[in-house]
Motif scaffolding. Structure first.
Motif, short mmCIF file in Angstrom:
data_model
loop_
_atom_site.label_atom_id
_atom_site.label_comp_id
_atom_site.label_asym_id
_atom_site.label_seq_id
_atom_site.Cartn_x
_atom_site.Cartn_y
_atom_site.Cartn_z
N LEU A 54 43.91 20.37 6.67
CA LEU A 54 43.36 22.19 5.62
C LEU A 54 44.07 21.73 4.97
CD1 LEU A 54 40.79 22.95 8.21
CD2 LEU A 54 40.31 22.02 5.61
N ALA A 55 45.53 22.34 6.11
CA ALA A 55 46.89 22.89 4.88
C ALA A 55 47.34 21.80 3.53
CB ALA A 55 48.13 23.91 5.90
N GLU A 56 46.69 20.66 4.22
CA GLU A 56 47.42 19.93 3.51
C GLU A 56 46.83 18.87 2.24
OE1 GLU A 56 48.53 15.89 5.38
OE2 GLU A 56 50.44 16.73 7.02
N LYS A 57 45.67 19.23 2.50
CA LYS A 57 44.26 19.08 2.16
C LYS A 57 44.53 20.38 0.14
CE LYS A 57 39.54 17.68 1.17
NZ LYS A 57 38.44 18.08 2.18
N TYR A 58 44.28 21.56 1.05
CA TYR A 58 44.11 22.67 0.01
C TYR A 58 46.02 23.09 -0.14
CZ TYR A 58 39.57 22.24 1.18
OH TYR A 58 38.06 22.03 0.92
N SER A 59 46.94 22.64 -1.27
CA SER A 59 48.27 22.93 -1.79
C SER A 59 47.96 23.90 -1.63
CB SER A 59 48.93 22.27 -2.07
OG SER A 59 48.24 22.25 -3.08
N CYS A 109 42.10 25.31 20.46
CA CYS A 109 43.29 25.62 19.90
C CYS A 109 43.82 24.51 19.11
CB CYS A 109 43.92 26.99 19.92
SG CYS A 109 43.18 28.28 19.95
N ARG A 110 44.61 23.80 20.45
CA ARG A 110 45.36 23.24 20.29
C ARG A 110 44.37 21.42 19.98
NH1 ARG A 110 47.47 24.27 25.26
NH2 ARG A 110 45.55 22.76 26.43
N PHE A 111 43.10 21.35 20.22
CA PHE A 111 42.08 20.41 19.33
C PHE A 111 41.89 20.40 18.08
CE2 PHE A 111 37.87 19.71 18.37
CZ PHE A 111 38.29 18.71 18.73
N ILE A 112 42.12 21.95 17.47
CA ILE A 112 41.65 21.63 16.13
C ILE A 112 43.48 22.28 15.22
CG2 ILE A 112 41.71 24.13 15.65
CD1 ILE A 112 39.00 23.87 13.61
N GLU A 113 44.62 21.97 15.97
CA GLU A 113 45.51 22.52 15.21
C GLU A 113 45.58 20.92 14.04
OE1 GLU A 113 50.27 23.28 16.19
OE2 GLU A 113 48.88 23.69 17.62
N PRO A 114 45.99 20.14 14.56
CA PRO A 114 45.43 18.34 13.48
C PRO A 114 44.58 18.43 12.48
CG PRO A 114 45.71 17.74 16.01
CD PRO A 114 45.30 19.69 15.71
N VAL A 138 44.59 32.30 5.22
CA VAL A 138 44.08 31.60 6.29
C VAL A 138 44.95 32.05 7.01
CG1 VAL A 138 42.39 29.94 7.63
CG2 VAL A 138 42.49 29.78 5.05
N ILE A 139 44.33 33.02 8.11
CA ILE A 139 45.14 33.13 9.35
C ILE A 139 44.54 32.51 10.54
CG2 ILE A 139 46.43 34.74 10.07
CD1 ILE A 139 45.66 37.54 8.46
N ASP A 140 45.05 31.47 11.35
CA ASP A 140 44.40 30.72 12.69
C ASP A 140 44.90 31.88 13.29
OD1 ASP A 140 44.29 29.50 14.94
OD2 ASP A 140 45.75 27.88 14.35
N PHE A 141 44.41 32.69 14.30
CA PHE A 141 45.22 33.71 15.91
C PHE A 141 44.72 32.27 16.86
CE2 PHE A 141 44.27 37.46 12.72
CZ PHE A 141 45.70 37.27 12.66
N SER A 142 45.78 31.98 17.80
CA SER A 142 45.28 31.06 18.29
C SER A 142 46.65 31.47 19.48
CB SER A 142 46.05 29.51 18.45
OG SER A 142 47.10 29.83 17.75
N VAL A 196 37.95 38.30 3.77
CA VAL A 196 37.05 38.34 3.23
C VAL A 196 35.99 37.63 3.32
CG1 VAL A 196 38.06 38.19 0.57
CG2 VAL A 196 37.82 35.74 1.95
N ASP A 197 35.77 36.72 4.81
CA ASP A 197 36.39 35.55 5.99
C ASP A 197 36.24 35.62 6.90
OD1 ASP A 197 33.42 34.75 6.59
OD2 ASP A 197 33.25 33.71 4.45
N THR A 198 35.68 35.92 8.43
CA THR A 198 36.06 35.22 9.34
C THR A 198 35.24 33.99 10.51
OG1 THR A 198 36.62 37.28 9.59
CG2 THR A 198 36.49 36.24 11.14
N VAL A 199 35.88 33.10 11.00
CA VAL A 199 35.33 32.11 12.14
C VAL A 199 36.27 31.98 13.07
CG1 VAL A 199 35.17 29.23 11.63
CG2 VAL A 199 35.07 30.46 9.13
N VAL A 200 34.86 32.40 13.68
CA VAL A 200 35.29 32.52 15.03
C VAL A 200 34.82 31.16 15.85
CG1 VAL A 200 34.70 33.87 17.80
CG2 VAL A 200 34.95 33.91 15.35
N GLY A 201 35.82 30.58 16.32
CA GLY A 201 35.42 28.93 17.21
C GLY A 201 36.08 27.92 16.58
N ALA A 202 36.47 26.49 16.83
CA ALA A 202 37.04 25.40 16.88
C ALA A 202 36.59 25.34 15.24
CB ALA A 202 37.58 24.87 17.72
#
Length: 123
Positions: free
Chosen positions: A62-67, A52-57, A41-45, A103-109
């Motif tokens: 998610l990174a902890e949950k999906y190791s 971007c700052r709002f969704i960072e935590p 997952v690439i986070d372009f911010s 394989v997929d893209t999500v735009v927005g927080a």
């Protein structure tokens, strides 16, 4: 020497979401994963982007949950060419890559939408 956040933190936040600051480092990383079945997952911010700052935590959580998923952060001002290559027009944009292909893209927080797509593609 005071409270230096980066060196005194346990390192969990920095190691789970890897930031790239050079296009060549990024390309080497991307090439190394072309044969991988792991989801990335690439986070372009951008530093000036409020959402971007709002969704960072949430991204760190998610990174902890999906190791088993690789999380990468790219600053669009720093690596403008990489952002252009992926057609990033708004921040944050999350690009999901598997086997070197988008394989997929999500735009927005949109944490829930991002998590749903992570669950869908990580298997």
């Amino acid at each position: 020497m005071g409270s230096s956040q980066s060196s005194s933190s346990k390192g969990s936040e920095t190691s789970l979401v890897q930031a790239f600051h050079s296009s060549s480092e990024w390309r080497t990383h991307l090439d190394s994963l072309k044969e991988s079945t792991k989801l990335m997952v690439i986070d372009f911010s951008a530093s000036w982007c409020g959402p971007c700052r709002f969704i960072e935590p949430a991204i760190i959580a998610l990174a902890e949950k999906y190791s088993d998923v690789i999380f990468v952060k790219i600053d669009v001002d720093e690596l403008h060419d990489v952002a252009q290559e992926f057609g990033v027009q708004a921040m944050p944009t999350f690009v999901l890559i598997k086997g070197g292909k988008t394989v997929d893209t999500v735009v927005g927080a949109k944490k829930d939408e991002l998590e749903n797509k992570i669950q869908k593609h990580r298997a």
